[in-house]
Design a protein around this motif. Structure first.
Motif, PDB file in Angstrom:
ATOM      1  N   VAL A 102      37.933  39.242  51.768  1.00  0.00           N
ATOM      2  CA  VAL A 102      38.033  40.411  50.898  1.00  0.00           C
ATOM      3  C   VAL A 102      38.862  40.012  49.686  1.00  0.00           C
ATOM      4  N   VAL A 103      38.317  40.175  48.512  1.00  0.00           N
ATOM      5  CA  VAL A 103      39.027  39.831  47.281  1.00  0.00           C
ATOM      6  C   VAL A 103      39.506  41.122  46.616  1.00  0.00           C
ATOM      7  N   GLY A 104      40.803  41.202  46.426  1.00  0.00           N
ATOM      8  CA  GLY A 104      41.409  42.402  45.852  1.00  0.00           C
ATOM      9  C   GLY A 104      42.231  43.123  46.893  1.00  0.00           C
ATOM     10  N   ALA A 105      43.540  43.065  46.767  1.00  0.00           N
ATOM     11  CA  ALA A 105      44.435  43.680  47.747  1.00  0.00           C
ATOM     12  C   ALA A 105      44.995  44.998  47.254  1.00  0.00           C
ATOM     13  N   GLY A 106      44.174  45.723  46.507  1.00  0.00           N
ATOM     14  CA  GLY A 106      44.558  47.065  46.111  1.00  0.00           C
ATOM     15  C   GLY A 106      44.246  48.052  47.223  1.00  0.00           C
ATOM     16  N   TYR A 107      44.191  49.321  46.855  1.00  0.00           N
ATOM     17  CA  TYR A 107      43.975  50.389  47.835  1.00  0.00           C
ATOM     18  C   TYR A 107      42.717  50.136  48.671  1.00  0.00           C
ATOM     19  N   THR A 108      41.585  49.896  47.993  1.00  0.00           N
ATOM     20  CA  THR A 108      40.319  49.730  48.711  1.00  0.00           C
ATOM     21  C   THR A 108      40.301  48.459  49.542  1.00  0.00           C
ATOM     22  N   GLY A 109      40.718  47.350  48.951  1.00  0.00           N
ATOM     23  CA  GLY A 109      40.690  46.081  49.667  1.00  0.00           C
ATOM     24  C   GLY A 109      41.535  46.085  50.922  1.00  0.00           C
ATOM     25  N   VAL A 110      42.711  46.684  50.849  1.00  0.00           N
ATOM     26  CA  VAL A 110      43.596  46.753  52.015  1.00  0.00           C
ATOM     27  C   VAL A 110      42.942  47.564  53.133  1.00  0.00           C
ATOM     28  N   GLU A 111      42.349  48.698  52.788  1.00  0.00           N
ATOM     29  CA  GLU A 111      41.733  49.530  53.823  1.00  0.00           C
ATOM     30  C   GLU A 111      40.476  48.876  54.402  1.00  0.00           C
ATOM     31  N   VAL A 112      39.695  48.196  53.564  1.00  0.00           N
ATOM     32  CA  VAL A 112      38.514  47.494  54.071  1.00  0.00           C
ATOM     33  C   VAL A 112      38.922  46.404  55.053  1.00  0.00           C
ATOM     34  N   ALA A 113      39.945  45.626  54.700  1.00  0.00           N
ATOM     35  CA  ALA A 113      40.409  44.568  55.595  1.00  0.00           C
ATOM     36  C   ALA A 113      41.010  45.135  56.874  1.00  0.00           C
ATOM     37  N   ALA A 114      41.770  46.220  56.754  1.00  0.00           N
ATOM     38  CA  ALA A 114      42.414  46.819  57.926  1.00  0.00           C
ATOM     39  C   ALA A 114      41.380  47.343  58.918  1.00  0.00           C
ATOM     40  N   HIS A 115      40.429  48.113  58.419  1.00  0.00           N
ATOM     41  CA  HIS A 115      39.402  48.668  59.300  1.00  0.00           C
ATOM     42  C   HIS A 115      38.416  47.598  59.749  1.00  0.00           C
ATOM     43  N   GLY A 116      38.108  46.670  58.847  1.00  0.00           N
ATOM     44  CA  GLY A 116      37.164  45.619  59.194  1.00  0.00           C
ATOM     45  C   GLY A 116      37.667  44.742  60.321  1.00  0.00           C
ATOM     46  N   GLN A 117      38.952  44.418  60.312  1.00  0.00           N
ATOM     47  CA  GLN A 117      39.508  43.569  61.364  1.00  0.00           C
ATOM     48  C   GLN A 117      39.418  44.249  62.725  1.00  0.00           C
ATOM     49  N   VAL A 123      38.077  44.005  43.592  1.00  0.00           N
ATOM     50  CA  VAL A 123      39.092  43.649  42.592  1.00  0.00           C
ATOM     51  C   VAL A 123      39.434  44.794  41.651  1.00  0.00           C
ATOM     52  N   GLY A 124      38.788  45.912  41.826  1.00  0.00           N
ATOM     53  CA  GLY A 124      39.093  47.042  40.956  1.00  0.00           C
ATOM     54  C   GLY A 124      37.828  47.616  40.356  1.00  0.00           C
ATOM     55  N   VAL A 125      38.012  48.516  39.415  1.00  0.00           N
ATOM     56  CA  VAL A 125      36.874  49.203  38.804  1.00  0.00           C
ATOM     57  C   VAL A 125      36.989  49.138  37.291  1.00  0.00           C
ATOM     58  N   ARG A 126      35.869  49.393  36.656  1.00  0.00           N
ATOM     59  CA  ARG A 126      35.823  49.506  35.196  1.00  0.00           C
ATOM     60  C   ARG A 126      35.106  50.805  34.850  1.00  0.00           C
ATOM     61  N   PRO A 127      35.402  51.391  33.694  1.00  0.00           N
ATOM     62  CA  PRO A 127      34.746  52.657  33.330  1.00  0.00           C
ATOM     63  C   PRO A 127      33.239  52.490  33.273  1.00  0.00           C
ATOM     64  N   ASP A 128      32.532  53.551  33.607  1.00  0.00           N
ATOM     65  CA  ASP A 128      31.078  53.525  33.509  1.00  0.00           C
ATOM     66  C   ASP A 128      30.686  53.128  32.078  1.00  0.00           C
ATOM     67  N   PRO A 129      29.779  52.153  31.925  1.00  0.00           N
ATOM     68  CA  PRO A 129      29.426  51.681  30.574  1.00  0.00           C
ATOM     69  C   PRO A 129      28.761  52.723  29.692  1.00  0.00           C
ATOM     70  N   LEU A 130      28.394  53.872  30.241  1.00  0.00           N
ATOM     71  CA  LEU A 130      27.772  54.914  29.417  1.00  0.00           C
ATOM     72  C   LEU A 130      28.664  55.304  28.252  1.00  0.00           C
ATOM     73  N   VAL A 131      29.980  55.409  28.491  1.00  0.00           N
ATOM     74  CA  VAL A 131      30.868  55.915  27.432  1.00  0.00           C
ATOM     75  C   VAL A 131      30.987  54.934  26.269  1.00  0.00           C
ATOM     76  N   ALA A 132      30.716  53.648  26.522  1.00  0.00           N
ATOM     77  CA  ALA A 132      30.815  52.666  25.437  1.00  0.00           C
ATOM     78  C   ALA A 132      29.722  52.871  24.400  1.00  0.00           C
ATOM     79  N   GLY A 133      28.611  53.499  24.801  1.00  0.00           N
ATOM     80  CA  GLY A 133      27.510  53.709  23.872  1.00  0.00           C
ATOM     81  C   GLY A 133      27.604  54.983  23.065  1.00  0.00           C
ATOM     82  N   ILE A 134      28.651  55.749  23.266  1.00  0.00           N
ATOM     83  CA  ILE A 134      28.783  57.027  22.545  1.00  0.00           C
ATOM     84  C   ILE A 134      29.227  56.817  21.109  1.00  0.00           C
ATOM     85  N   GLY A 135      29.922  55.717  20.862  1.00  0.00           N
ATOM     86  CA  GLY A 135      30.346  55.423  19.498  1.00  0.00           C
ATOM     87  C   GLY A 135      31.671  56.029  19.111  1.00  0.00           C
ATOM     88  N   LYS A 136      32.475  56.385  20.093  1.00  0.00           N
ATOM     89  CA  LYS A 136      33.790  56.941  19.835  1.00  0.00           C
ATOM     90  C   LYS A 136      34.868  55.968  20.318  1.00  0.00           C
TER      91      LYS A 136
END
Length: 463
Positions: A169-184, A267-280
């Motif tokens: 599991v790559v990324g020891a943030g909130y999601t990664g920790v819980e995935v590893a904990a439950h997965g084990q 490893v984390g998230v990025r904003p949905d790319p839709l907002v990049a096309g709005i031009g703001k």
């Protein structure tokens, strides 16, 4: 809801934490004063914090979903993914689930499109890793992990058995920790019913470039999580990242090679790319808004959740973090402010007070700091589950029933084969949707090959 009524038409794009709460708040406040339309790729709200429990077989998939049409009364649901927003024409273009094109016009717009998997330029990751942002990915991981333990038991040699029993599991943030904990815990349960080679047990590794697990949370939560995971045998490697991923393993930046068939990308998230096309203006990919969640220069457009850069009034000059807690509260403020713009109530700025965080470490263990009070062990586990039950907008009894059954009955170690590897590519702007054979690709996503159906039961190298 006909436009013939001449009532203002409000379009909400996205039904995650922010969009769901905005729709629910607005429908209550502006009932009879506005037509509310919710555009979303699925007909459900997904309670993301419990997704690791779906992947580990604790909860059945529908337990973490809440029907939009059954919950949001007086809100029209349109199934589809937004392709773009035309601010001048006040229109949202979208693609429906069967490839049909459509357009929604609006008098008020709420953008709550959320986030997608964060990608890094690491060779092989897009091809061999899988993310953890949607229900299809959780279902795939549940089947994949089960399959690897079963294949390990039938492996012709110890090296193959060991590789299939190794999970990274790559990324020891909130999601990664819980995935590893439950997965084990899940693989330990599966291994009890499989004849693995002598001396070989499921092995879990949790990697992160940060100096500690849960780097974004209080250090005491980090210490508790580290202690629990390490005590179960999870190998935590901080200050380490993946240099290259292949079909048969990963190469780490410290030169170590891990033979594995499982790479989970958290490893984390990025904003949905839709907002990049709005031009703001954007702030690290997030649409900049004012404290009232308005897009500057467009008082009819609001944005909230992960895709919005909302000023943090508690920390001048900063923006609120991309968390479910912020998205949930911002959705409520957005709903109220849209209603205010229609003459119902008064608008207000988004302000927040930290209520603390909870981390589910599987079994009866947890780490929590409600209102700043650090907790660990079974008490933290109870607080964590109590918080989730209180926060969920539905299915509370079903979730509690699954938890009770999991406590007294063994988990079912079977793979259903409903989601295949090619159905859940890491590089997609729509992790909530699984690709289907010959189906339309979502914006930024990958269509499945048209001939995939004829091969869907054949074992694939990456699986």
């Amino acid at each position: 809801m006909s436009r013939a009524s001449h009532r203002p038409h409000v379009v909400i794009v996205g039904a995650g934490f922010a969009g769901f709460q905005a729709a629910r708040t607005l429908a209550r406040l502006a009932r009879g004063r506005a037509d509310v339309t919710l555009l979303n790729p699925t007909d459900y709200f997904l309670y993301l914090p419990l997704l690791p429990q779906v992947a580990a077989g604790v909860l059945e998939p529908r337990r973490v979903t809440v029907s939009l049409s059954g919950t949001l009364k007086h809100v029209r649901l349109v199934l589809g993914e937004a392709d773009g927003v035309d601010l001048e024409r006040r229109a949202v273009r979208y693609t429906g689930p069967e490839g049909e094109r459509g357009e929604l016009t609006y008098d008020r717009l709420v953008l709550a499109v959320g986030s997608v998997n964060k990608l890094l330029p690491v060779p092989g990751v897009a091809e061999h890793a899988h993310g953890f942002r949607g229900l299809p990915e959780a279902l795939y991981l549940r089947d994949h992990v089960t399959r690897q333990i079963e294949l390990a038991a039938a492996a012709p040699d110890a090296a193959t058995c060991r590789a299939r029993c190794t999970f990274v599991v790559v990324g020891a943030g909130y999601t990664g920790v819980e995935v590893a904990a439950h997965g084990q815990l899940f693989t330990r349960s599966l291994a009890r019913h499989q004849a693995l080679r002598a001396g070989i047990e499921p092995r879990w590794l949790l990697l992160d470039i940060a100096p500690r697990v849960l780097p974004e949370l209080d250090r005491r939560l980090s210490t508790t999580a580290d202690r629990v995971l390490s005590g179960r045998g999870v190998e935590i490697r901080t200050g380490t990242s993946v240099k290259e991923a292949t079909r048969e393993g990963v190469l780490l930046d410290d030169g170590d090679t891990i033979d594995t068939r499982t790479l989970v990308w958290c490893v984390g998230v990025r904003p949905d790319p839709l907002v990049a096309g709005i031009g703001k203006p954007l702030e690290r990919g997030r649409l900049v808004v004012d404290p009232f969640l308005n897009v500057p220069g467009h008082p009819e457009v609001f944005a909230c959740g992960d895709a919005a850069a909302v000023p943090d009034l508690a920390e001048p000059g900063e923006f609120t973090a991309m968390t479910a807690q912020h998205a949930w509260r911002q959705g409520k403020v957005a709903g109220r402010n849209v209603a205010a713009s229609l003459g119902v109530g008064r608008r207000g700025a988004y302000r927040h007070h930290d209520l603390g965080f909870t981390v589910d470490l599987g079994g009866v263990k947890g780490a929590a700091n409600p209102l700043g009070v650090p907790l660990s062990g079974p008490l933290a586990g109870a607080v964590t589950r109590g918080y989730h039950l209180a926060a969920m907008p539905g299915n509370r009894v079903r979730v509690a029933a699954d938890w009770l059954l999991d406590a007294v009955l063994p988990r079912q170690g079977v793979q259903l084969g409903l989601v295949r590897s090619w159905s859940v590519p890491l590089d997609t702007a729509s992790p909530e949707l699984a690709r289907v054979p010959g189906g339309p690709a979502a914006p930024g996503g990958h269509p499945a090959p048209a001939d995939a159906r004829s091969h869907e039961h054949e074992p694939k190298p990456e699986e």
